[in-house]
Design an enzyme around this catalytic site. Structure first.
Site, PDB file in Angstrom:
ATOM      1  N   ASN A  80      -5.524 107.614-106.556  1.00 59.34           N
ATOM      2  CA  ASN A  80      -5.511 106.589-107.595  1.00 59.34           C
ATOM      3  C   ASN A  80      -4.944 107.162-108.895  1.00 59.34           C
ATOM      4  OD1 ASN A  80      -6.188 104.033-109.021  1.00 59.34           O
ATOM      5  ND2 ASN A  80      -7.393 103.665-107.184  1.00 59.34           N
ATOM      6  N   ARG A  81      -5.322 106.581-110.046  1.00 58.59           N
ATOM      7  CA  ARG A  81      -4.625 106.852-111.300  1.00 58.59           C
ATOM      8  C   ARG A  81      -5.353 107.851-112.200  1.00 58.59           C
ATOM      9  NH1 ARG A  81      -3.605 101.768-109.558  1.00 58.59           N
ATOM     10  NH2 ARG A  81      -1.401 101.166-109.588  1.00 58.59           N
ATOM     11  N   HIS A 106      -1.792 108.762-107.216  1.00 58.49           N
ATOM     12  CA  HIS A 106      -1.882 109.346-105.873  1.00 58.49           C
ATOM     13  C   HIS A 106      -1.272 110.742-105.781  1.00 58.49           C
ATOM     14  CE1 HIS A 106      -3.637 105.734-104.543  1.00 58.49           C
ATOM     15  NE2 HIS A 106      -2.559 105.061-104.194  1.00 58.49           N
ATOM     16  N   HIS A 180      -4.935 105.367 -97.017  1.00 53.96           N
ATOM     17  CA  HIS A 180      -4.172 104.227 -97.509  1.00 53.96           C
ATOM     18  C   HIS A 180      -3.580 103.386 -96.367  1.00 53.96           C
ATOM     19  CE1 HIS A 180      -1.752 102.026-100.476  1.00 53.96           C
ATOM     20  NE2 HIS A 180      -2.398 102.699-101.425  1.00 53.96           N
ATOM     21  N   TYR A 182      -2.760 100.238 -94.269  1.00 52.99           N
ATOM     22  CA  TYR A 182      -2.669  98.797 -94.477  1.00 52.99           C
ATOM     23  C   TYR A 182      -3.066  98.111 -93.175  1.00 52.99           C
ATOM     24  CZ  TYR A 182       0.381  99.745 -98.567  1.00 52.99           C
ATOM     25  OH  TYR A 182       0.911 100.183 -99.759  1.00 52.99           O
ATOM     26  N   GLU A 319      -9.643 101.341 -99.647  1.00 46.81           N
ATOM     27  CA  GLU A 319      -9.539 102.743-100.025  1.00 46.81           C
ATOM     28  C   GLU A 319     -10.857 103.227-100.615  1.00 46.81           C
ATOM     29  OE1 GLU A 319      -5.855 103.286-102.428  1.00 46.81           O
ATOM     30  OE2 GLU A 319      -5.565 101.165-101.954  1.00 46.81           O
TER      31      GLU A 319
END
Length: 354
Positions: A80-81, A106, A180, A182, A319
């Site tokens: 993440n950030r 990431h 991650h 999908y 996530e």
């Protein structure tokens, strides 16, 4: 249980890329490659007994060397950030890549899913295990310390995909692992055009609201009455066009949910994802304090598996993680791994039909 190996291709450095497929007694299959330790396929049945691949991805090696959407990828050293792509640890400032507005996302430009991994695998009567490991050297991604880490995948006969993370560093560092993948549980699996009519339920009463570049404000806001309220099963499309806690219109989901019972409370079921047309349901268990729900907002990828074009809302990511930007946010869960200490975490995706 069984594990099979096959040649997947060759990367640009000339490394042979191998695909490993785990299969249980029920016919469920999960496949991985040693390039990036990514999950390439998850094949599960619907209520009609038809098996389909529900994980988005690629059929060839080259796209996985870039893999900007991070299909199937383990994310680290810090998922993440990180705001302004920097943080202070032990009085020293560390600068990271700005690859998401002014943030580091990431891990920056060198992502763990673009690296080659060592592989060990084991077969047992009721489960198969595969372990991908590597050393992240001091300074990689701008982060301190030599980090020895591994991602373990287990497939058992209860149709559970278990993901275990383990890491140890020779210096204090920051850490936040997630996966991650999908998922698309609809008819056709990953070929299904979108997940908007699929339903989500999340064990959370609050979320971490973000600013205009998706960095948490540091607040916790209640979900009740907002587009993000998934305390009961709700179609993903039902929140689109509605408002978050600040009155902002939600055009897609990319939010961290504050899971009930935080870090230190052990494994618990935190979310469910289901498709009424196929009868597929996925349950999510974790020991982490947060979970990012991401719905492939603005995705536009040609050349997916089977030649599929992946567009907006074509999959949903669950996530499990620490909170985004926890290293820079007072009051968020600890993001520091002390030198010589061991980090361990487990997430489980359990598949059923109804």
């Amino acid at each position: 249980m069984s594990i099979t190996k096959s040649r997947f291709g060759v990367d640009k450095a000339g490394n042979e890329v191998t695909k490993y497929t785990l299969k249980n007694k029920n016919g469920m299959e999960v496949s991985f490659i040693d390039l990036g330790a990514v999950i390439t396929d998850i094949i599960v049945p619907g209520r009609d007994g038809v098996f389909e691949d529900i994980a988005l991805g690629y059929s060839e090696t080259a796209p996985y060397e870039v893999n900007k959407p991070s299909f199937g990828a383990p994310i680290g050293r810090y998922a993440n950030r990180v705001s302004d792509a920097k943080f202070v640890l032990n009085g020293k400032e560390y600068k990271l890549d700005q690859n998401d507005e002014t943030n580091c996302l990431h891990g920056g430009n060198l992502r763990y899913n673009c690296c080659m991994y060592d592989v060990v695998y084991e077969e047992f009567e009721e489960e198969d295990k595969i372990i991908f490991s590597r050393r992240s050297p001091d300074g990689e991604q701008g982060l301190p310390g030599n980090l020895d880490y591994s991602v373990t995948y287990i497939l058992d006969d209860d149709d559970e995909l278990i993901i275990g993370y383990k890491a140890e560093c020779d210096q204090d560092t920051i850490i936040n692992f997630t996966n991650h993948t999908y998922f698309n549980l609809g008819k056709g699996g990953h070929k299904c055009p979108d997940v908007l009519d699929q339903e989500v339920q999340i064990e959370a009463d609050c979320y971490t609201p973000v600013n205009d570049i998706l960095v948490p404000t540091g607040e916790l806001k209640e979900l009740a009455g907002t587009a993000l309220d998934f305390r009961e099963f709700k179609k993903l499309r039902d929140g689109i066009g509605k408002e978050d806690a600040y009155g902002n219109v939600v055009t897609g989901y990319d939010y961290n949910f504050v899971l009930r019972n935080g870090a230190g409370d052990g494994m618990r079921k935190v979310a469910q994802f289901r498709d009424n047309s196929t009868g597929r349901i996925m349950e999510v268990f974790t020991d982490q304090p947060g979970m990012q729900l991401y719905t492939a907002n603005d995705l536009d990828i040609a050349g997916g598996k089977d030649g599929v074009h992946y567009g907006n809302f074509c999959g949903a990511c669950f996530e499990t993680q620490n909170f985004p930007n926890a290293i820079n946010t007072e009051g968020f869960p600890n993001a520091v791994l002390k030198a010589g200490e061991q980090f361990k975490s487990i997430t489980v995706y359990r598949f059923k039909t109804f």
